[in-house]
Design a protein around this motif. Structure first.
Motif, short mmCIF file in Angstrom:
data_model
loop_
_atom_site.label_atom_id
_atom_site.label_comp_id
_atom_site.label_asym_id
_atom_site.label_seq_id
_atom_site.Cartn_x
_atom_site.Cartn_y
_atom_site.Cartn_z
N GLY A 117 112.09 57.94 -7.88
CA GLY A 117 111.08 58.56 -7.05
C GLY A 117 111.30 60.02 -6.72
O GLY A 117 110.41 60.67 -6.16
N TRP A 118 112.45 60.57 -7.08
CA TRP A 118 112.78 61.93 -6.65
C TRP A 118 112.49 63.00 -7.69
O TRP A 118 112.49 64.19 -7.38
CB TRP A 118 114.23 62.01 -6.20
N THR A 119 112.24 62.65 -8.92
CA THR A 119 111.93 63.65 -9.93
C THR A 119 110.65 64.39 -9.56
O THR A 119 109.63 63.79 -9.27
CB THR A 119 111.78 62.99 -11.31
N GLY A 120 110.73 65.73 -9.57
CA GLY A 120 109.56 66.56 -9.27
C GLY A 120 109.32 66.82 -7.79
O GLY A 120 108.33 67.45 -7.42
N VAL A 121 110.25 66.38 -6.93
CA VAL A 121 110.06 66.54 -5.48
C VAL A 121 110.53 67.92 -5.02
O VAL A 121 111.61 68.38 -5.39
CB VAL A 121 110.84 65.44 -4.72
N ASP A 122 109.69 68.59 -4.23
CA ASP A 122 110.01 69.89 -3.64
C ASP A 122 110.77 69.66 -2.34
O ASP A 122 110.25 69.02 -1.42
CB ASP A 122 108.72 70.66 -3.37
N VAL A 123 111.98 70.19 -2.22
CA VAL A 123 112.76 70.00 -1.00
C VAL A 123 112.67 71.20 -0.06
O VAL A 123 113.13 71.13 1.07
CB VAL A 123 114.25 69.69 -1.32
N VAL A 124 112.09 72.30 -0.54
CA VAL A 124 112.00 73.50 0.29
C VAL A 124 110.84 73.42 1.28
O VAL A 124 110.99 73.74 2.47
CB VAL A 124 111.86 74.76 -0.59
N GLY A 125 109.68 73.01 0.80
CA GLY A 125 108.49 72.98 1.64
C GLY A 125 108.67 72.28 2.98
O GLY A 125 108.37 72.85 4.04
N PRO A 126 109.18 71.05 3.00
CA PRO A 126 109.34 70.35 4.28
C PRO A 126 110.33 71.02 5.23
O PRO A 126 110.29 70.79 6.44
CB PRO A 126 109.86 68.96 3.85
N ALA A 127 111.24 71.85 4.69
CA ALA A 127 112.23 72.53 5.55
C ALA A 127 111.68 73.81 6.16
O ALA A 127 112.28 74.35 7.09
CB ALA A 127 113.49 72.84 4.74
N ARG A 128 110.55 74.28 5.67
CA ARG A 128 109.99 75.54 6.18
C ARG A 128 109.16 75.23 7.43
O ARG A 128 107.94 75.13 7.39
CB ARG A 128 109.14 76.24 5.12
N ILE A 129 109.86 75.09 8.55
CA ILE A 129 109.23 74.65 9.78
C ILE A 129 108.51 75.77 10.52
O ILE A 129 107.81 75.52 11.50
CB ILE A 129 110.26 74.00 10.72
N LYS A 130 108.70 77.01 10.05
CA LYS A 130 107.97 78.14 10.63
C LYS A 130 107.86 79.23 9.58
O LYS A 130 108.67 79.29 8.64
CB LYS A 130 108.65 78.65 11.90
N ALA A 131 106.86 80.10 9.74
CA ALA A 131 106.60 81.13 8.75
C ALA A 131 107.78 82.08 8.62
O ALA A 131 108.48 82.37 9.60
CB ALA A 131 105.33 81.91 9.14
N GLN A 132 107.99 82.54 7.40
CA GLN A 132 109.00 83.56 7.11
C GLN A 132 110.43 83.08 7.37
O GLN A 132 111.34 83.90 7.54
CB GLN A 132 108.74 84.84 7.93
N LEU A 133 110.65 81.77 7.42
CA LEU A 133 112.00 81.25 7.61
C LEU A 133 112.76 81.33 6.29
O LEU A 133 112.37 80.67 5.32
CB LEU A 133 111.96 79.81 8.11
N PRO A 134 113.84 82.11 6.20
CA PRO A 134 114.59 82.18 4.94
C PRO A 134 115.25 80.83 4.62
O PRO A 134 115.88 80.23 5.48
CB PRO A 134 115.66 83.24 5.22
N ILE A 135 115.09 80.39 3.37
CA ILE A 135 115.68 79.13 2.92
C ILE A 135 116.37 79.39 1.59
O ILE A 135 115.77 79.96 0.67
CB ILE A 135 114.62 78.03 2.76
N ILE A 136 117.62 78.98 1.47
CA ILE A 136 118.37 79.11 0.23
C ILE A 136 118.83 77.72 -0.21
O ILE A 136 119.24 76.89 0.62
CB ILE A 136 119.56 80.07 0.36
#
Length: 290
Positions: free
Chosen positions: A84-103
């Motif tokens: 079930g995890w192939t193709g899943v975006d993990v960044v989007g759900p972590a962006r809890i507010k605009a302009q939040l840097p995520i690495i």
């Protein structure tokens, strides 16, 4: 600087927040379906942010995962045996507010960074962190920098020389008897016919496991010349006798070719993690601090 870290592992997910690499808040839960797991990640980050604002997020994820920030699918899980995890975006759900840097980096690269900065590999420029658990992964640092390229190291899917007479077919759905298919937790359960944690450390079958692992370590020593190899994960942490067996087997595999890697150097090179199970979460926070 207050940051958050997410260790997205094959079995469990850990979300932490703090500053200076010190964990001040923690929420942990099983890694289940992508929707359920990532919703909990988002909720935990929002909970932490409500206490004291978070300035950046580091995600240390199981792989394979796209790490090129310029790629359209940055932070997306690629072809994985985890259902079930192939193709899943993990960044989007972590962006809890605009302009939040995520690495984003791999869980093992993050753990290598943590052990290099704060743990068992301090003072070492070239470091390899191996985790043996649900899968087998490896993070590689060269001059303290995690190795990336077309993708990232996928050490678990290296094929190693098999011991004479060993007919275990392996469990990897892609390669069968790659090293992950031979000595990961599920592979050991299939090999032993039971939960490997119930097998006595003195059981002779661990020598076979150590032999397979020693073949991998010999290849890594010859190709990367690491100053420290840190063995983490449930299998290696739960069965420290494996390391003792490996240290005895390795000199014979190297056959005197690398005189700098004598028995004493091998004992100093192959170690357990100082940060134990916190290596991944702390490493995720250190990613964010970058």
């Amino acid at each position: 600087m207050r940051v958050a870290g997410v260790e997205l592992g094959g079995t469990k997910t850990v979300v932490v927040a703090g500053s200076g690499g010190k964990i001040e808040q923690r929420i942990q839960f099983p890694t289940t379906s992508p929707g359920e797991t990532l919703a909990k990640v988002s909720a935990a980050l929002r909970e932490f942010d409500a206490v004291i604002p978070i300035e950046a997020v580091g995600i240390a994820s199981f792989g394979p995962i796209r790490l090129d920030p310029m790629a359209a699918d940055y932070g997306t899980i690629l072809a994985t045996p985890k259902p079930g995890w192939t193709g899943v975006d993990v960044v989007g759900p972590a962006r809890i507010k605009a302009q939040l840097p995520i690495i984003v980096d791999t869980d093992v690269n993050a753990a290598a960074i943590a052990e290099h900065r704060l743990g068992a590999a301090q003072g070492c420029a070239n470091v390899i962190y191996l985790t043996i658990g649900t899968g087998l992964g490896g993070g590689v640092l060269v001059e303290g920098i995690p190795v990336h390229g077309v993708l990232h190291p996928e050490i678990g899917h290296i094929r190693t020389r098999r011991a004479a007479g060993d007919v275990f077919p392996g469990t990897c759905p892609f390669h069968k008897d790659c090293i992950e298919g031979l000595i990961s937790g599920p592979a050991l359960a299939a090999r032993f016919g039971c939960d490997p944690s119930t097998i006595d450390p003195d059981d002779g079958r661990w020598i076979q496991v150590a032999s397979d692992l020693a073949e991998l370590l010999a290849a890594l020593i010859l190709t990367h010349s690491p100053q420290r190899i840190v063995l983490g994960g449930g299998v290696s942490i739960g069965q420290p006798a494996i390391i003792r067996h490996v240290v005895k087997i390795l000199p014979n595999l190297l056959a005197g070719y690398l005189t700098d890697f004598d028995a004493e150097r091998i004992k100093d090179t192959i170690v357990g993690p100082k940060l134990m199970e916190d290596a991944g979460p702390v490493g995720a926070m250190l990613l964010a601090l970058r």
